[in-house]
Design a protein around this motif. Structure first.
Motif, short mmCIF file in Angstrom:
data_model
loop_
_atom_site.label_atom_id
_atom_site.label_comp_id
_atom_site.label_asym_id
_atom_site.label_seq_id
_atom_site.Cartn_x
_atom_site.Cartn_y
_atom_site.Cartn_z
N UNK A 57 28.54 -47.34 46.74
CA UNK A 57 28.75 -46.95 48.13
C UNK A 57 29.97 -47.68 48.72
N UNK A 58 30.08 -48.97 48.43
CA UNK A 58 31.23 -49.74 48.91
C UNK A 58 32.52 -49.13 48.38
N UNK A 59 32.52 -48.75 47.09
CA UNK A 59 33.72 -48.17 46.49
C UNK A 59 34.02 -46.80 47.08
N UNK A 60 32.98 -45.99 47.28
CA UNK A 60 33.17 -44.65 47.86
C UNK A 60 33.75 -44.76 49.27
N UNK A 61 33.19 -45.66 50.05
CA UNK A 61 33.66 -45.86 51.42
C UNK A 61 35.12 -46.31 51.42
N UNK A 62 35.52 -47.04 50.39
CA UNK A 62 36.92 -47.50 50.28
C UNK A 62 37.82 -46.43 49.68
N UNK A 63 37.26 -45.23 49.43
CA UNK A 63 38.10 -44.12 48.98
C UNK A 63 38.16 -43.90 47.48
N UNK A 64 37.35 -44.61 46.71
CA UNK A 64 37.37 -44.42 45.25
C UNK A 64 36.53 -43.21 44.84
N UNK A 65 36.92 -42.61 43.71
CA UNK A 65 36.14 -41.50 43.16
C UNK A 65 35.06 -42.09 42.24
N UNK A 66 33.88 -42.30 42.80
CA UNK A 66 32.83 -42.97 42.03
C UNK A 66 32.17 -42.03 41.02
N UNK A 67 32.39 -40.71 41.18
CA UNK A 67 31.76 -39.76 40.26
C UNK A 67 32.49 -39.70 38.91
N UNK A 68 33.54 -40.55 38.75
CA UNK A 68 34.14 -40.68 37.42
C UNK A 68 33.10 -41.14 36.41
N UNK A 69 32.11 -41.87 36.89
CA UNK A 69 30.98 -42.28 36.04
C UNK A 69 29.86 -41.27 36.23
N UNK A 70 29.38 -40.67 35.13
CA UNK A 70 28.24 -39.77 35.23
C UNK A 70 27.05 -40.55 35.78
N UNK A 71 26.17 -39.86 36.46
CA UNK A 71 24.95 -40.51 36.94
C UNK A 71 25.08 -41.10 38.34
N UNK A 72 26.26 -40.95 38.95
CA UNK A 72 26.43 -41.40 40.34
C UNK A 72 26.31 -40.16 41.22
N UNK A 73 25.22 -40.07 41.95
CA UNK A 73 24.92 -38.86 42.72
C UNK A 73 25.39 -39.08 44.15
N UNK A 123 21.55 -42.36 38.58
CA UNK A 123 20.67 -41.93 37.49
C UNK A 123 20.86 -42.90 36.33
N UNK A 124 19.86 -43.72 36.07
CA UNK A 124 19.96 -44.84 35.12
C UNK A 124 20.40 -44.37 33.73
N UNK A 125 19.67 -43.45 33.07
CA UNK A 125 20.11 -43.09 31.70
C UNK A 125 21.51 -42.48 31.67
N UNK A 126 21.81 -41.65 32.64
CA UNK A 126 23.16 -41.03 32.66
C UNK A 126 24.24 -42.08 32.88
N UNK A 127 23.98 -43.00 33.80
CA UNK A 127 24.99 -44.02 34.11
C UNK A 127 25.22 -44.92 32.90
N UNK A 128 24.14 -45.29 32.21
CA UNK A 128 24.29 -46.16 31.04
C UNK A 128 25.05 -45.45 29.92
N UNK A 129 24.80 -44.14 29.77
CA UNK A 129 25.57 -43.38 28.78
C UNK A 129 27.05 -43.37 29.16
N UNK A 130 27.31 -43.35 30.47
CA UNK A 130 28.71 -43.32 30.93
C UNK A 130 29.41 -44.65 30.65
N UNK A 131 28.73 -45.76 30.90
CA UNK A 131 29.41 -47.04 30.65
C UNK A 131 29.35 -47.41 29.17
N UNK A 132 28.44 -46.83 28.44
CA UNK A 132 28.24 -46.97 26.98
C UNK A 132 27.65 -48.32 26.57
N UNK A 133 26.91 -48.26 25.46
CA UNK A 133 26.42 -49.47 24.81
C UNK A 133 27.60 -50.13 24.09
#
Ligand code: DHB
Length: 466
Positions: free
Chosen positions: A302-318, A328-338
């Protein structure tokens, strides 16, 4: 003869550094012994003082006797962390952090600390755990022993570090004056003084190693591919090569066992949220503790979105309009990767940096969890549980046995997969539950790194010290 370990203020040399086109003048005192019986030349420190303090001047409202003492370390990967200085061309250096701290009027003390790969003339190891923290404590004792001689306020020591260095900083804050280290400090001839500190700055501290494997599988179980950078240094430059892998059948079989071990550990901590409600997990790994991590991630997005960043670059950010509604926990973790395989830290073939850290004088590497010892694929010993506990900051927050720093600032990037989010959240929560002042966040889109928000860090320090 000069008194051993006495700081001599006549031995400094004046320098001028440049920051954003502005000169920063400071006096440097280099290569000072901080123990009388060092076992390695790395055990020395550098002191840097804003020059105006030598002529009654002030910087940022501080004077010679009131300035905070900022103590950054260069430990990474639990390797040796040499003493740093502005303009240091080495890859590990954070010379700019030092210069920025001087510009803010802080006295900077940069100590060299032993690390896991060091040997003596006979080939015996001399930098295995707990050497890194013993050295850092000896450096703090040197500073406090020299109260009134060494510029700065020894009641306002702030340690700072990243990753293994962040763990070093956090452990300094948690373990002030703890008995475990006393004989080791005496053996080195540490100065007769205390080693508790005022405040901790820790970026992505790789700590709580005996529970980090379980926490990692609690987070990443079900994600079977890993992605990491292999880093090597050539011509004093870091070369990063991406490497990818799949969990083996054995690793996939171990992952749920480690995950299952996390719930009882987490529940044993009896953590509470700010309203006093219990933070727990059920046998499937769901519960209010996980909800807390998701809240931290959502607040960060939310802080990043308010500052104008595109937070949806990471899957799982609704996102709905200008609001982050959910992660979305599983989607977000897949986005940042193990990043790591199984176990993430206590490798079954003793090949991880942490195995090496827990070696001994004559043993290159050991296990530090009974789980990995039981599943080991090589002849191996288990490090003493007392030693493993002694280098875990949590130990000192669960049973009172030290002088804990009153102020903490902990940052762990929201894209960091070097350890589970659970690990820094446990530390921050336990500290807050114990009544300590904690400033904690998971900065958005931030990987495993540190010192990326120095203006905010220094504002936090000024808020405590000015
Ligand atoms: C560091 C990173 C790791 O992933 C780890 O396991 C230990 C140390 C580091 O960067 O210091």
């Amino acid at each position: 003869m000069a008194t051993p370990l006495r700081f001599d203020e006549t031995q400094g040399q004046d320098h001028t550094g440049q920051l954003d086109g502005q000169p920063v003048t400071y006096r440097a005192f280099m290569d000072l012994n901080y123990v009388t019986m060092p076992v390695d030349p790395i055990q020395r420190l550098n002191v840097f003082v804003p020059t105006p303090y030598f002529s009654g001047g002030t910087v940022n409202g501080y004077q010679r006797v009131t300035a905070p003492i900022f103590m950054p370390n260069t430990v990474g990967g639990y390797l040796p962390g040499p003493r740093d200085f502005p303009g240091n061309p080495a890859v590990y250096s954070r010379g700019t952090t030092i210069l920025r701290a001087l510009q803010r009027g802080y006295v900077v003390v940069a100590a060299g600390l032993r690390g896991r790969t060091q040997t003596d003339g006979q080939g015996q190891n001399l930098g295995k755990a707990p050497a890194f923290i013993v050295d850092m404590k000896a450096a703090v004792r040197y500073v406090k022993f020299n109260a009134g001689r060494l510029p700065g306020n020894p009641e306002r020591i702030i340690t700072n570090g990243t990753s293994a260095g962040g763990a070093t900083s956090a452990l300094m804050g948690a373990s002030g004056n703890a008995d475990f280290f006393e004989s080791r400090l005496q053996d080195l001839g540490a100065a007769p003084a205390t080693d508790d500190i005022f405040a901790v700055s820790a970026y992505c501290p790789i700590h709580n190693l005996e529970h980090a494997d379980a926490a990692y599988e609690w987070e990443f179980n079900g994600i079977d591919q890993w992605h990491r950078q292999q880093i090597r240094v050539e011509d004093n430059r870091q070369i990063c090569t991406p490497v990818h892998g799949h969990l083996s059948d054995q690793e996939r079989a171990l992952s749920p066992q480690l995950k299952a071990a996390f719930t009882p550990y987490l529940n044993s901590l009896e953590l509470k949220d700010r309203a006093g409600n219990p933070l727990s997990l059920d046998h499937t790994g769901e519960g209010s503790f996980k909800a807390l991590i998701l809240r931290y991630l959502k607040d960060s997005a939310q802080t990043a979105l308010t500052a104008g960043q595109d937070v949806t670059k990471y899957a799982g950010v609704i996102v709905n309009g200008s609001t982050v509604t959910r992660i979305d926990w599983p989607q977000y973790l897949r986005a940042i990767t193990r990043m790591k395989s199984v176990p993430a830290f206590d490798a079954l073939d003793l090949s991880n940096p942490e195995n090496d850290l827990f070696g001994s004088r004559l043993t290159a590497a050991r296990h530090f969890t009974s789980f990995a010892q039981a599943h080991s694929r090589v002849p191996a010993n288990l490090a003493d549980a007392d030693l493993v506990a002694a280098v875990n900051p949590l130990t000192y927050l669960l049973r009172k046995q030290s002088h804990v720093a009153p102020h903490w600032r902990i940052r762990h990037g929201a894209a960091d997969r070097d350890t589970s989010f659970a690990i820094p959240v446990i530390l921050a929560t336990k500290l807050a539950n114990r009544g300590y002042d904690v400033d904690f966040a998971l900065p958005w889109a931030t990987p495993h790194s540190g010192d990326y928000d120095l203006p905010e860090l220094f504002d936090w320090i000024d808020g405590l010290c000015q």
